[in-house]
Design a protein around this motif. Sequence first.
Motif, short mmCIF file in Angstrom:
data_model
loop_
_atom_site.label_atom_id
_atom_site.label_comp_id
_atom_site.label_asym_id
_atom_site.label_seq_id
_atom_site.Cartn_x
_atom_site.Cartn_y
_atom_site.Cartn_z
N ALA A 33 -12.00 10.48 -5.30
CA ALA A 33 -12.49 9.57 -4.27
C ALA A 33 -12.44 8.12 -4.74
O ALA A 33 -12.02 7.23 -3.99
CB ALA A 33 -13.93 9.95 -3.90
N LEU A 34 -12.84 7.86 -5.98
CA LEU A 34 -12.80 6.50 -6.52
C LEU A 34 -11.37 5.97 -6.56
O LEU A 34 -11.11 4.82 -6.20
CB LEU A 34 -13.43 6.48 -7.92
CG LEU A 34 -14.95 6.71 -7.98
CD1 LEU A 34 -15.41 6.80 -9.43
CD2 LEU A 34 -15.69 5.59 -7.26
N VAL A 35 -10.45 6.82 -7.03
CA VAL A 35 -9.04 6.40 -7.11
C VAL A 35 -8.47 6.15 -5.71
O VAL A 35 -7.77 5.15 -5.48
CB VAL A 35 -8.21 7.46 -7.85
CG1 VAL A 35 -6.73 7.14 -7.76
CG2 VAL A 35 -8.62 7.53 -9.32
N SER A 36 -8.78 7.04 -4.76
CA SER A 36 -8.21 6.93 -3.41
C SER A 36 -8.73 5.70 -2.67
O SER A 36 -7.99 5.01 -1.97
CB SER A 36 -8.53 8.19 -2.60
OG SER A 36 -7.94 9.33 -3.19
N TYR A 37 -10.04 5.41 -2.85
CA TYR A 37 -10.64 4.33 -2.08
C TYR A 37 -10.51 2.96 -2.75
O TYR A 37 -10.46 1.93 -2.06
CB TYR A 37 -12.12 4.62 -1.83
CG TYR A 37 -12.37 5.63 -0.73
CD1 TYR A 37 -12.16 5.31 0.60
CD2 TYR A 37 -12.81 6.92 -1.04
CE1 TYR A 37 -12.39 6.24 1.61
CE2 TYR A 37 -13.04 7.85 -0.04
CZ TYR A 37 -12.84 7.51 1.28
OH TYR A 37 -13.05 8.43 2.28
N LEU A 39 -8.51 2.23 -6.01
CA LEU A 39 -7.38 1.92 -6.87
C LEU A 39 -6.03 1.97 -6.16
O LEU A 39 -5.17 1.14 -6.41
CB LEU A 39 -7.37 2.87 -8.08
CG LEU A 39 -8.57 2.76 -9.03
CD1 LEU A 39 -8.42 3.72 -10.20
CD2 LEU A 39 -8.74 1.33 -9.54
N LEU A 40 -5.85 2.95 -5.28
CA LEU A 40 -4.57 3.09 -4.58
C LEU A 40 -4.48 2.11 -3.42
O LEU A 40 -5.46 1.90 -2.68
CB LEU A 40 -4.39 4.52 -4.06
CG LEU A 40 -4.31 5.62 -5.13
CD1 LEU A 40 -4.13 6.98 -4.48
CD2 LEU A 40 -3.17 5.35 -6.10
N THR A 41 -3.33 1.49 -3.26
CA THR A 41 -3.11 0.53 -2.18
C THR A 41 -2.84 1.26 -0.87
O THR A 41 -1.93 2.10 -0.81
CB THR A 41 -1.92 -0.39 -2.51
OG1 THR A 41 -2.16 -1.04 -3.75
CG2 THR A 41 -1.72 -1.42 -1.41
N SER A 166 -4.91 2.37 10.94
CA SER A 166 -5.32 3.28 9.86
C SER A 166 -4.14 3.52 8.94
O SER A 166 -3.02 3.76 9.41
CB SER A 166 -5.81 4.61 10.44
OG SER A 166 -6.91 4.40 11.29
N PRO A 167 -4.37 3.48 7.63
CA PRO A 167 -3.28 3.73 6.69
C PRO A 167 -2.85 5.19 6.72
O PRO A 167 -3.66 6.08 6.96
CB PRO A 167 -3.89 3.36 5.33
CG PRO A 167 -5.36 3.54 5.51
CD PRO A 167 -5.64 3.18 6.94
N ILE A 168 -1.56 5.42 6.49
CA ILE A 168 -1.06 6.80 6.45
C ILE A 168 -1.25 7.42 5.07
O ILE A 168 -1.26 8.63 4.91
CB ILE A 168 0.43 6.85 6.83
CG1 ILE A 168 1.26 5.99 5.88
CG2 ILE A 168 0.63 6.41 8.26
CD1 ILE A 168 2.75 6.21 6.00
N LYS A 169 -1.40 6.57 4.06
CA LYS A 169 -1.69 7.04 2.72
C LYS A 169 -2.32 5.91 1.92
O LYS A 169 -2.10 4.74 2.24
CB LYS A 169 -0.41 7.55 2.02
CG LYS A 169 0.73 6.55 1.94
CD LYS A 169 1.96 7.17 1.33
CE LYS A 169 3.12 6.17 1.31
NZ LYS A 169 4.36 6.73 0.76
N ASN A 175 -6.95 14.26 -0.73
CA ASN A 175 -6.99 14.11 -2.19
C ASN A 175 -8.25 14.73 -2.78
O ASN A 175 -8.20 15.38 -3.83
CB ASN A 175 -6.91 12.63 -2.57
CG ASN A 175 -5.56 12.02 -2.24
OD1 ASN A 175 -4.60 12.74 -2.01
ND2 ASN A 175 -5.48 10.71 -2.22
N ILE A 176 -9.39 14.52 -2.10
CA ILE A 176 -10.65 15.09 -2.60
C ILE A 176 -10.62 16.61 -2.53
O ILE A 176 -11.07 17.30 -3.44
CB ILE A 176 -11.84 14.53 -1.79
CG1 ILE A 176 -12.01 13.03 -2.09
CG2 ILE A 176 -13.12 15.28 -2.11
CD1 ILE A 176 -13.03 12.34 -1.22
N ALA A 177 -10.07 17.15 -1.42
CA ALA A 177 -9.98 18.61 -1.28
C ALA A 177 -9.10 19.21 -2.38
O ALA A 177 -9.44 20.24 -2.99
CB ALA A 177 -9.43 18.97 0.09
N ILE A 178 -7.96 18.56 -2.65
CA ILE A 178 -7.07 19.04 -3.71
C ILE A 178 -7.77 18.96 -5.07
O ILE A 178 -7.68 19.87 -5.90
CB ILE A 178 -5.77 18.23 -3.73
CG1 ILE A 178 -4.97 18.49 -2.45
CG2 ILE A 178 -4.92 18.57 -4.95
CD1 ILE A 178 -3.73 17.65 -2.32
#
Length: 233
Positions: A33-37, A39-41, A166-169, A175-178
Motif C-alpha cells: 500500500a505504501l509503495v502503491s500510494y 512511491l509509484l507514479t 483516475s489513473p490506470i496504474k 497490489n495489496i491483494a497480491i
Amino acid sequence: MEETISLKDIFLTLKRRMKLIIIIPIIAALVSALVSYYLLTPIYQSSTQILVNQTQNDQAFSQNDIRTNLELINTYNVIIKSPIILEKVIEEANLSESVGALNSKVSVGSQDNSQVVNITVEHEQPSTAAHIANTIATVFQREIVSIMSVDNVSILSQAQVSDSPSPIKPNPTLNIAIALVVGLMAAVGLAFLLEYLDTTMKTEKDIEDVLELPILGVVATLDEKSGKKVKKG
C-alpha cells in the motif's frame, strides 16, 4: 491412521506459528500500500479514434473497397508510431520526450477487424495524455495524404480529460491483494521451515516419535508462585 496424524501435525504447526502467519501478510500488504500510494507514479490513459474510410469523392462502397481499407489499417498502425509522425507530434505538442520514449507510451489497434483505429496514450499527466493522443490523430490525418497519397482518414472522437480522472496504474487494491496472497504463502512456507529446523522436544509425543519408546511417566514439580504441580520430563 498415518494420514490423520499427518493432518494433525499440519494443523498443530499452523496453530503454533499463527502469529507469524498473520503478521507477515499484514506487513506485506502495508508495504504494498505504501509503495502503491506514495512511491509509484500514477499513469493516466487517454484515447482517440480515427476512421479509415473511402476517399471523400467516392460515394459507393463495395466489399473490395472495405477489404482494402481493412488491409490498410495494419499499415496505418505502423505509420502512426513511426518517427515521421512522432517527430512532428513532439514538435507540435512541445514535448520533451524522445521518439523512443513517446513510442513506448502510445498503443494503436483496431477492434474486431473494424475500420476504426484506437490511438491510446499513457502519461503521468491526464491532460498531456489527451493532448498527445489528439495531436497524433491530427498529424497522422494530415501527413498520410503525402505519405501514401490517400485521403481516407477521419477523426471520429477526440481524447478528453474528465473532471476527476483516475489513473490506470498502479492499482493499489490489486497490489495489496497480491501482497496478501504472496505474504500468506511465504508465511506458511516459513512456518513449516522453522518447524522442520526446530529439533527441540516439547511434548511427550515428541519424545515417543524420536526415541520410538513409550512414556512410562512424568516427574511433577511444584510451581513456586502458584503451588500447582507442573509436569516435567
